[in-house]
Design a protein around this motif. Structure first.
Motif, PDB file in Angstrom:
ATOM      1  N   MET A   1      25.016 -21.212 -20.145  1.00  0.00           N
ATOM      2  CA  MET A   1      24.595 -21.607 -18.803  1.00  0.00           C
ATOM      3  C   MET A   1      23.074 -21.694 -18.735  1.00  0.00           C
ATOM      4  SD  MET A   1      25.607 -19.853 -15.184  1.00  0.00           S
ATOM      5  CE  MET A   1      25.079 -20.565 -13.641  1.00  0.00           C
ATOM      6  N   LEU A   2      22.579 -22.743 -18.122  1.00  0.00           N
ATOM      7  CA  LEU A   2      21.139 -22.938 -18.053  1.00  0.00           C
ATOM      8  C   LEU A   2      20.518 -22.036 -16.992  1.00  0.00           C
ATOM      9  CD1 LEU A   2      20.687 -26.816 -18.248  1.00  0.00           C
ATOM     10  CD2 LEU A   2      19.980 -25.136 -19.954  1.00  0.00           C
ATOM     11  N   PRO A   3      19.310 -21.510 -17.244  1.00  0.00           N
ATOM     12  CA  PRO A   3      18.593 -20.788 -16.195  1.00  0.00           C
ATOM     13  C   PRO A   3      18.217 -21.767 -15.092  1.00  0.00           C
ATOM     14  CG  PRO A   3      17.183 -21.150 -18.099  1.00  0.00           C
ATOM     15  CD  PRO A   3      18.560 -21.569 -18.508  1.00  0.00           C
ATOM     16  N   PRO A   4      18.050 -21.289 -13.868  1.00  0.00           N
ATOM     17  CA  PRO A   4      17.765 -22.191 -12.738  1.00  0.00           C
ATOM     18  C   PRO A   4      16.583 -23.116 -12.978  1.00  0.00           C
ATOM     19  CG  PRO A   4      18.279 -19.998 -11.937  1.00  0.00           C
ATOM     20  CD  PRO A   4      18.210 -19.890 -13.431  1.00  0.00           C
ATOM     21  N   ILE A   5      15.581 -22.653 -13.689  1.00  0.00           N
ATOM     22  CA  ILE A   5      14.376 -23.457 -13.888  1.00  0.00           C
ATOM     23  C   ILE A   5      14.650 -24.736 -14.681  1.00  0.00           C
ATOM     24  CG2 ILE A   5      13.593 -22.386 -16.044  1.00  0.00           C
ATOM     25  CD1 ILE A   5      10.756 -22.416 -14.823  1.00  0.00           C
ATOM     26  N   LEU A   6      15.740 -24.743 -15.456  1.00  0.00           N
ATOM     27  CA  LEU A   6      16.090 -25.923 -16.256  1.00  0.00           C
ATOM     28  C   LEU A   6      17.293 -26.675 -15.699  1.00  0.00           C
ATOM     29  CD1 LEU A   6      15.700 -24.494 -19.895  1.00  0.00           C
ATOM     30  CD2 LEU A   6      14.107 -26.003 -18.686  1.00  0.00           C
ATOM     31  N   GLN A   8      17.770 -27.933 -12.562  1.00  0.00           N
ATOM     32  CA  GLN A   8      17.587 -28.830 -11.427  1.00  0.00           C
ATOM     33  C   GLN A   8      16.730 -30.054 -11.775  1.00  0.00           C
ATOM     34  OE1 GLN A   8      19.285 -28.211  -8.638  1.00  0.00           O
ATOM     35  NE2 GLN A   8      20.077 -26.357  -9.621  1.00  0.00           N
ATOM     36  N   LEU A   9      16.718 -30.450 -13.014  1.00  0.00           N
ATOM     37  CA  LEU A   9      15.908 -31.595 -13.420  1.00  0.00           C
ATOM     38  C   LEU A   9      16.589 -32.903 -13.008  1.00  0.00           C
ATOM     39  CD1 LEU A   9      14.984 -30.445 -17.045  1.00  0.00           C
ATOM     40  CD2 LEU A   9      13.727 -30.019 -14.920  1.00  0.00           C
ATOM     41  N   ARG A  10      15.798 -33.945 -12.857  1.00  0.00           N
ATOM     42  CA  ARG A  10      16.339 -35.261 -12.510  1.00  0.00           C
ATOM     43  C   ARG A  10      17.300 -35.751 -13.587  1.00  0.00           C
ATOM     44  NH1 ARG A  10      12.625 -40.721 -12.174  1.00  0.00           N
ATOM     45  NH2 ARG A  10      14.293 -42.218 -11.678  1.00  0.00           N
ATOM     46  N   ILE A  11      16.904 -35.632 -14.821  1.00  0.00           N
ATOM     47  CA  ILE A  11      17.762 -35.873 -15.987  1.00  0.00           C
ATOM     48  C   ILE A  11      17.490 -34.745 -16.968  1.00  0.00           C
ATOM     49  CG2 ILE A  11      18.056 -38.374 -15.820  1.00  0.00           C
ATOM     50  CD1 ILE A  11      15.718 -38.710 -17.742  1.00  0.00           C
ATOM     51  N   PRO A  12      18.426 -34.438 -17.863  1.00  0.00           N
ATOM     52  CA  PRO A  12      18.271 -33.277 -18.749  1.00  0.00           C
ATOM     53  C   PRO A  12      17.291 -33.546 -19.897  1.00  0.00           C
ATOM     54  CG  PRO A  12      20.322 -34.400 -19.225  1.00  0.00           C
ATOM     55  CD  PRO A  12      19.753 -35.074 -18.010  1.00  0.00           C
ATOM     56  N   VAL A  13      16.025 -33.624 -19.554  1.00  0.00           N
ATOM     57  CA  VAL A  13      14.993 -33.958 -20.539  1.00  0.00           C
ATOM     58  C   VAL A  13      13.797 -33.025 -20.398  1.00  0.00           C
ATOM     59  CG1 VAL A  13      13.274 -35.693 -21.225  1.00  0.00           C
ATOM     60  CG2 VAL A  13      15.633 -36.390 -20.764  1.00  0.00           C
ATOM     61  N   VAL A  14      13.339 -32.530 -21.525  1.00  0.00           N
ATOM     62  CA  VAL A  14      12.065 -31.817 -21.628  1.00  0.00           C
ATOM     63  C   VAL A  14      11.164 -32.658 -22.510  1.00  0.00           C
ATOM     64  CG1 VAL A  14      10.898 -29.754 -22.511  1.00  0.00           C
ATOM     65  CG2 VAL A  14      13.108 -29.538 -21.325  1.00  0.00           C
ATOM     66  N   ALA A  15       9.984 -32.995 -22.012  1.00  0.00           N
ATOM     67  CA  ALA A  15       9.026 -33.753 -22.815  1.00  0.00           C
ATOM     68  C   ALA A  15       8.370 -32.809 -23.814  1.00  0.00           C
ATOM     69  CB  ALA A  15       7.972 -34.395 -21.917  1.00  0.00           C
ATOM     70  N   SER A  16       8.391 -33.181 -25.062  1.00  0.00           N
ATOM     71  CA  SER A  16       7.848 -32.291 -26.074  1.00  0.00           C
ATOM     72  C   SER A  16       6.324 -32.298 -26.066  1.00  0.00           C
ATOM     73  CB  SER A  16       8.374 -32.680 -27.459  1.00  0.00           C
ATOM     74  OG  SER A  16       7.956 -33.979 -27.800  1.00  0.00           O
ATOM     75  N   PRO A  17       5.710 -31.162 -26.419  1.00  0.00           N
ATOM     76  CA  PRO A  17       4.253 -31.064 -26.467  1.00  0.00           C
ATOM     77  C   PRO A  17       3.724 -31.722 -27.737  1.00  0.00           C
ATOM     78  CG  PRO A  17       5.235 -28.986 -27.127  1.00  0.00           C
ATOM     79  CD  PRO A  17       6.369 -29.890 -26.740  1.00  0.00           C
ATOM     80  N   ASP A 178      25.290 -19.347 -26.893  1.00  0.00           N
ATOM     81  CA  ASP A 178      25.705 -20.100 -25.712  1.00  0.00           C
ATOM     82  C   ASP A 178      24.582 -20.223 -24.683  1.00  0.00           C
ATOM     83  OD1 ASP A 178      25.574 -17.532 -24.731  1.00  0.00           O
ATOM     84  OD2 ASP A 178      27.643 -17.433 -24.041  1.00  0.00           O
ATOM     85  N   GLY A 179      23.347 -19.914 -25.077  1.00  0.00           N
ATOM     86  CA  GLY A 179      22.207 -20.034 -24.179  1.00  0.00           C
ATOM     87  C   GLY A 179      21.603 -21.426 -24.202  1.00  0.00           C
ATOM     88  N   PRO A 180      20.450 -21.603 -23.569  1.00  0.00           N
ATOM     89  CA  PRO A 180      19.808 -22.919 -23.498  1.00  0.00           C
ATOM     90  C   PRO A 180      19.518 -23.483 -24.882  1.00  0.00           C
ATOM     91  CG  PRO A 180      18.778 -21.383 -21.971  1.00  0.00           C
ATOM     92  CD  PRO A 180      19.688 -20.576 -22.828  1.00  0.00           C
ATOM     93  N   LEU A 181      19.988 -24.692 -25.121  1.00  0.00           N
ATOM     94  CA  LEU A 181      19.810 -25.335 -26.414  1.00  0.00           C
ATOM     95  C   LEU A 181      19.356 -26.772 -26.203  1.00  0.00           C
ATOM     96  CD1 LEU A 181      20.057 -25.330 -29.498  1.00  0.00           C
ATOM     97  CD2 LEU A 181      22.502 -25.827 -29.247  1.00  0.00           C
ATOM     98  N   LEU A 182      18.208 -27.110 -26.766  1.00  0.00           N
ATOM     99  CA  LEU A 182      17.642 -28.445 -26.674  1.00  0.00           C
ATOM    100  C   LEU A 182      17.729 -29.116 -28.034  1.00  0.00           C
ATOM    101  CD1 LEU A 182      16.198 -26.532 -24.512  1.00  0.00           C
ATOM    102  CD2 LEU A 182      14.382 -28.243 -24.476  1.00  0.00           C
ATOM    103  N   LEU A 183      17.801 -30.436 -28.034  1.00  0.00           N
ATOM    104  CA  LEU A 183      17.840 -31.187 -29.279  1.00  0.00           C
ATOM    105  C   LEU A 183      16.669 -32.145 -29.361  1.00  0.00           C
ATOM    106  CD1 LEU A 183      19.212 -32.076 -31.920  1.00  0.00           C
ATOM    107  CD2 LEU A 183      20.530 -33.738 -30.578  1.00  0.00           C
ATOM    108  N   SER A 184      15.984 -32.111 -30.496  1.00  0.00           N
ATOM    109  CA  SER A 184      14.882 -33.008 -30.779  1.00  0.00           C
ATOM    110  C   SER A 184      15.218 -33.836 -32.009  1.00  0.00           C
ATOM    111  CB  SER A 184      13.603 -32.191 -31.044  1.00  0.00           C
ATOM    112  OG  SER A 184      12.558 -33.002 -31.527  1.00  0.00           O
TER     113      SER A 184
END
Length: 324
Positions: A1-6, A8-17, A178-184
């Motif tokens: 399950m995602l933490p609240p901070i992640l 409520q995004l418009r689309i499930p995207v994090v821009a990489s640094p 089962d925590g937050p998992l992002l794919l790059s």
């Protein structure tokens, strides 16, 4: 399950640094468009005797996003993230941790090593810590040391990419985590964002397409090269930093080297302290990094337009699959 901070995004995207490329202008534009914007702390570089630039950047980002939220509360900005390079050569790490803690940075992204004290600092100021990994072994170590989530950096990603297929990497991590998992890794379309979720990731980690945006701190020639290149133009080499990374072949040729005949380098040659001081080449300033997904990038646009495209493609892909 995602933490609240992640969640409520418009689309499930994090821009990489992205080293050098990501700065306040790009981060603010990404967050206003509804995705997490991020930058490496090392990008904020001041000359000796000048005010600390990281402090100024964080103040500016927080203030501009707050003004946006007050002016348009129905469309609040997404949160932002700061990337900490925890490699032993980063002499600024302790200072930058203190600054980010003081500014209560909401999302901390750590790279090139997992350190419990960095995760503890993030938690102490109410933030979450995401750590990027290239295999299951590193993923387990990161969680053991207190990371809240993982960024699986698979083959095809820009910069310091992993070598494993995203299918294998996500599958192995999801067997126990089962925590937050992002794919790059070569994610440049809304359809690819949905595909990342289909194989088990929660969010997509998107970098290279944002190089070709008006807000990116990249030379015009770099932006143009992104729009003119495709997967076949990406070369993998450890020569430039000591760690395997993906780079644009035309930029290697422009530096007088043959992309087909590059020597390797040992990881002990990596020195982010020297890189932060503008030391020797050539990675990122002359040898330009990129992932394999850039064939989808056809023009230089504002970051908001890129996010709009991703959102349209993501919605269309979901509708298409549901209709089938």
């Amino acid at each position: 399950m995602l933490p609240p901070i992640l969640a409520q995004l418009r689309i499930p995207v994090v821009a990489s640094p992205m080293f050098i490329v990501s700065g306040p202008e790009l981060v603010i534009a990404q967050c206003k468009a509804g995705i997490v914007g991020s930058f490496p702390a090392l990008n904020a570089r001041e000359n000796p005797g000048e005010p600390v630039l990281l402090d100024a950047w964080l103040t500016r980002i927080a203030e501009e996003l707050d003004r946006h939220n007050q002016a348009d509360p129905d469309h609040p900005a997404a949160p932002f993230a700061v990337n900490q390079i925890v490699h032993r050569s980063n002499a600024r790490l302790e200072r930058d941790i203190e600054i980010c803690h003081r500014h209560k940075v909401p999302i901390w992204i750590t790279s090139l090593g997992a350190r419990p004290e960095v995760n503890a600092a993030a938690h102490d100021c109410g933030g979450i810590a995401l750590h990027d990994v290239i295999n299951d072994t590193f993923a387990r170590k990161a969680i053991d040391k207190g990371a809240d989530g993982l960024i699986a950096v698979a083959a095809g990603a820009g910069g310091h990419a992993g070598a494993q297929s995203p299918f294998a990497l996500i599958q192995e991590i999801r067997e126990w985590f089962d925590g937050p998992l992002l794919l790059s890794g070569a994610i440049a379309t809304g359809r690819a964002v949905l595909a990342a979720q289909a194989i088990g990731a929660d969010l997509a980690y998107v970098g290279s397409p944002f190089i070709a945006t008006t807000e990116a701190n990249a030379p015009p020639a770099y932006k143009r090269m992104i729009t003119e290149s495709g997967a076949e133009d990406i070369v993998t080499s450890s020569l430039f930093t000591g760690v395997s990374g993906n780079y644009l072949a035309p930029s290697i040729r422009a530096a007088g080297l043959d992309p087909a005949n590059l020597d390797g380098a040992d990881a002990t040659t990596m020195d982010f302290d020297k890189a932060a001081r503008g030391g020797k080449p050539k990675a990122w300033s002359q040898i330009w990094g990129s992932g394999q997904g850039i064939g989808a990038v056809k023009a230089v646009t504002p970051a908001a337009e890129l996010v709009d495209r991703l959102a349209r493609e993501y919605a269309a892909a979901r509708s298409s699959l549901c209709a089938g």
